[in-house]
Design a protein around this motif. Structure first.
Motif, short mmCIF file in Angstrom:
data_model
loop_
_atom_site.label_atom_id
_atom_site.label_comp_id
_atom_site.label_asym_id
_atom_site.label_seq_id
_atom_site.Cartn_x
_atom_site.Cartn_y
_atom_site.Cartn_z
N ALA A 66 4.66 6.61 10.70
CA ALA A 66 5.81 7.02 9.89
C ALA A 66 5.88 6.32 8.55
CB ALA A 66 7.10 6.77 10.68
N THR A 67 5.07 5.29 8.35
CA THR A 67 5.09 4.50 7.12
C THR A 67 3.65 4.21 6.72
OG1 THR A 67 5.33 2.52 8.49
CG2 THR A 67 7.34 3.44 7.57
N ALA A 68 2.92 5.23 6.31
CA ALA A 68 1.45 5.15 6.26
C ALA A 68 0.90 4.25 5.18
CB ALA A 68 0.87 6.56 6.10
N GLY A 69 1.57 4.11 4.04
CA GLY A 69 1.01 3.30 2.96
C GLY A 69 -0.34 3.85 2.52
N LEU A 70 -1.35 2.99 2.49
CA LEU A 70 -2.69 3.40 2.09
C LEU A 70 -3.51 3.92 3.26
CD1 LEU A 70 -3.65 0.65 -0.52
CD2 LEU A 70 -2.82 2.97 -0.92
N GLY A 71 -2.91 4.03 4.44
CA GLY A 71 -3.54 4.74 5.54
C GLY A 71 -4.59 3.99 6.33
N GLN A 72 -4.71 2.68 6.12
CA GLN A 72 -5.79 1.95 6.80
C GLN A 72 -5.61 1.90 8.30
OE1 GLN A 72 -6.16 -1.86 4.82
NE2 GLN A 72 -7.07 -0.94 3.00
N ARG A 124 6.67 8.31 2.17
CA ARG A 124 7.75 8.91 1.40
C ARG A 124 7.60 8.71 -0.09
NH1 ARG A 124 10.64 5.17 -1.95
NH2 ARG A 124 10.67 3.16 -0.86
N ASN A 125 6.95 7.63 -0.53
CA ASN A 125 6.84 7.38 -1.96
C ASN A 125 5.81 8.34 -2.56
OD1 ASN A 125 5.48 5.93 -4.39
ND2 ASN A 125 7.47 4.94 -4.16
N PRO A 126 6.18 9.15 -3.55
CA PRO A 126 5.25 10.18 -4.04
C PRO A 126 3.99 9.62 -4.68
CG PRO A 126 7.20 10.00 -5.46
CD PRO A 126 7.48 9.20 -4.23
N VAL A 127 4.07 8.44 -5.27
CA VAL A 127 2.90 7.85 -5.90
C VAL A 127 1.91 7.38 -4.83
CG1 VAL A 127 2.09 5.94 -7.35
CG2 VAL A 127 4.15 7.21 -7.99
N ILE A 128 2.41 6.66 -3.82
CA ILE A 128 1.54 6.20 -2.74
C ILE A 128 1.01 7.39 -1.95
CG2 ILE A 128 1.33 4.65 -0.78
CD1 ILE A 128 1.96 3.26 -3.45
N HIS A 129 1.84 8.41 -1.77
CA HIS A 129 1.41 9.63 -1.09
C HIS A 129 0.22 10.26 -1.82
CE1 HIS A 129 1.51 13.84 0.27
NE2 HIS A 129 2.16 13.40 1.34
N ALA A 130 0.29 10.30 -3.15
CA ALA A 130 -0.82 10.86 -3.93
C ALA A 130 -2.09 10.05 -3.76
CB ALA A 130 -0.43 10.93 -5.41
N LEU A 131 -1.96 8.72 -3.72
CA LEU A 131 -3.14 7.87 -3.49
C LEU A 131 -3.77 8.16 -2.14
CD1 LEU A 131 -2.25 4.21 -4.57
CD2 LEU A 131 -3.81 5.79 -5.69
N LEU A 132 -2.93 8.26 -1.11
CA LEU A 132 -3.44 8.50 0.24
C LEU A 132 -4.10 9.87 0.34
CD1 LEU A 132 -3.83 7.66 3.14
CD2 LEU A 132 -1.44 8.27 3.61
N ALA A 133 -3.48 10.87 -0.27
CA ALA A 133 -4.07 12.22 -0.25
C ALA A 133 -5.44 12.22 -0.92
CB ALA A 133 -3.14 13.21 -0.94
N ASP A 134 -5.57 11.49 -2.02
CA ASP A 134 -6.86 11.40 -2.72
C ASP A 134 -7.90 10.70 -1.86
OD1 ASP A 134 -8.44 11.39 -5.42
OD2 ASP A 134 -8.52 9.32 -4.73
N GLY A 135 -7.51 9.60 -1.21
CA GLY A 135 -8.45 8.88 -0.36
C GLY A 135 -8.94 9.72 0.80
N LEU A 136 -8.04 10.47 1.43
CA LEU A 136 -8.44 11.32 2.55
C LEU A 136 -9.33 12.47 2.07
CD1 LEU A 136 -5.08 11.48 4.54
CD2 LEU A 136 -7.19 10.29 5.22
N ALA A 137 -9.04 13.02 0.89
CA ALA A 137 -9.87 14.10 0.35
C ALA A 137 -11.28 13.61 0.09
CB ALA A 137 -9.23 14.65 -0.92
N ARG A 138 -11.42 12.39 -0.41
CA ARG A 138 -12.75 11.84 -0.65
C ARG A 138 -13.46 11.54 0.66
NH1 ARG A 138 -12.25 7.19 -2.54
NH2 ARG A 138 -10.02 7.01 -2.97
N ALA A 139 -12.70 11.09 1.67
CA ALA A 139 -13.30 10.79 2.97
C ALA A 139 -13.87 12.04 3.63
CB ALA A 139 -12.26 10.14 3.88
N VAL A 140 -13.21 13.18 3.44
CA VAL A 140 -13.67 14.44 4.02
C VAL A 140 -15.04 14.83 3.46
CG1 VAL A 140 -13.21 16.93 4.07
CG2 VAL A 140 -11.39 15.31 4.61
N LEU A 141 -15.35 14.38 2.25
CA LEU A 141 -16.63 14.72 1.62
C LEU A 141 -17.78 13.85 2.10
CD1 LEU A 141 -15.39 15.26 -2.06
CD2 LEU A 141 -15.75 16.98 -0.28
N ASN A 142 -17.47 12.80 2.86
CA ASN A 142 -18.49 11.90 3.38
C ASN A 142 -18.85 12.31 4.81
OD1 ASN A 142 -18.97 9.20 5.10
ND2 ASN A 142 -19.80 8.89 3.05
#
Length: 274
Positions: free
Chosen positions: A117-123, A140-158
């Protein structure tokens, strides 16, 4: 991260702007600025920016948070392919992590649905997904949410990370609202990691906390999160806390898993399936 905006935290549009490195995707960065309602500074060097303490910065490695001004520490990003998470994946995937014990993975072979419920950077979510759990995560924070979405998108490419990343579903919105509407047995385990003053001496933690304090502030809704989580978890709720900090207000945890700097308070509801 918290799921309630904080009265003592400046509005994000006053704190964060979006900018780009010469090698970054300026089109994607500009679109993100529009989406989040943040100022777009174009291609800049963070050390010369004075009007904003933090940049949401797009470079050749993806999206990052970067403190501005001369002498600021390097970027913070949600990174699952390389660095600490890459090393962990190559050396057991986190089977010895305290969070695995706290969630109860040593007691069951069932595929658990865990809500972070409080994912942060998702580690933590990525560790649990790597150990076979199915994750629904909120930030909930839109900036941190954007960071996490970017990290997961890059992980999918690996190739190695993709199967793990596909077990994580990142949802928008307030996790408290979701928990309150979900009803009983909405998830097997609910995991909470409210922001707290880290005392870890590592440079990485210091760097992350400097940025997060600027963008997020401290949590003030831990008790509401715990109450909502207990109402809809099937097997247990797990709350991460500093090792010497008091438990979250509300029911006392039945047991704890303790490490050197942090601990996991466990609120069991019923036994995990064998």
């Amino acid at each position: 991260m918290s799921d309630t905006p904080l009265s003592n935290t400046p509005p994000v549009e006053q704190t964060v702007a979006v900018a780009c490195d010469p090698l970054g995707d300026s089109f994607a960065a500009r679109n993100l600025a529009d989406e989040l309602g943040l100022a777009w500074l174009g291609t800049v060097q963070p050390k010369y920016v004075k009007d904003y303490p933090v940049l949401l910065y797009m470079d050749e490695q993806g999206l990052a948070l970067q403190l501005t001004g001369k002498g600021a520490p390097g970027p913070v990003r949600a990174e699952f392919v390389t660095g600490k998470m890459g090393y962990r994946r190559e050396h057991g995937g986190g089977t010895g992590q305290l969070i695995a014990r706290a969630v109860g993975l040593q007691k069951t072979r069932a595929e658990l649905h865990v809500v972070d419920a409080t994912a942060g950077l998702g580690q933590d979510a990525f560790v649990l997904a790597g150990l076979g759990c199915r994750l629904t995560v909120f930030e909930r924070n839109p900036v941190i949410h954007a960071l996490l979405a970017d990290g997961l998108a890059r992980a999918v490419l690996n190739t190695e990370c993709a199967p793990v990343a596909h077990r994580i579903t990142l949802l928008p919105g307030n996790s408290v609202d979701w928990l309150r509407q979900a009803g009983p047995d909405a998830a097997d385990v609910i995991y909470l990691d409210p922001m707290f003053p880290h005392r870890d001496k590592s440079a990485l933690v210091k760097k992350e906390m400097q940025v997060f304090r600027q963008v997020v502030g401290d949590d003030d809704n831990s008790a509401q999160l715990l109450e909502a989580a207990l109402a809809c978890a099937r097997y247990r709720v797990v709350v991460k806390r500093p090792r010497k900090a008091p438990s979250v207000s509300g029911p006392k945890p039945a047991t704890q898993v303790e490490g050197k700097s942090s601990r996991y308070d466990i609120y069991p509801i019923k036994a995990l399936p064998a």
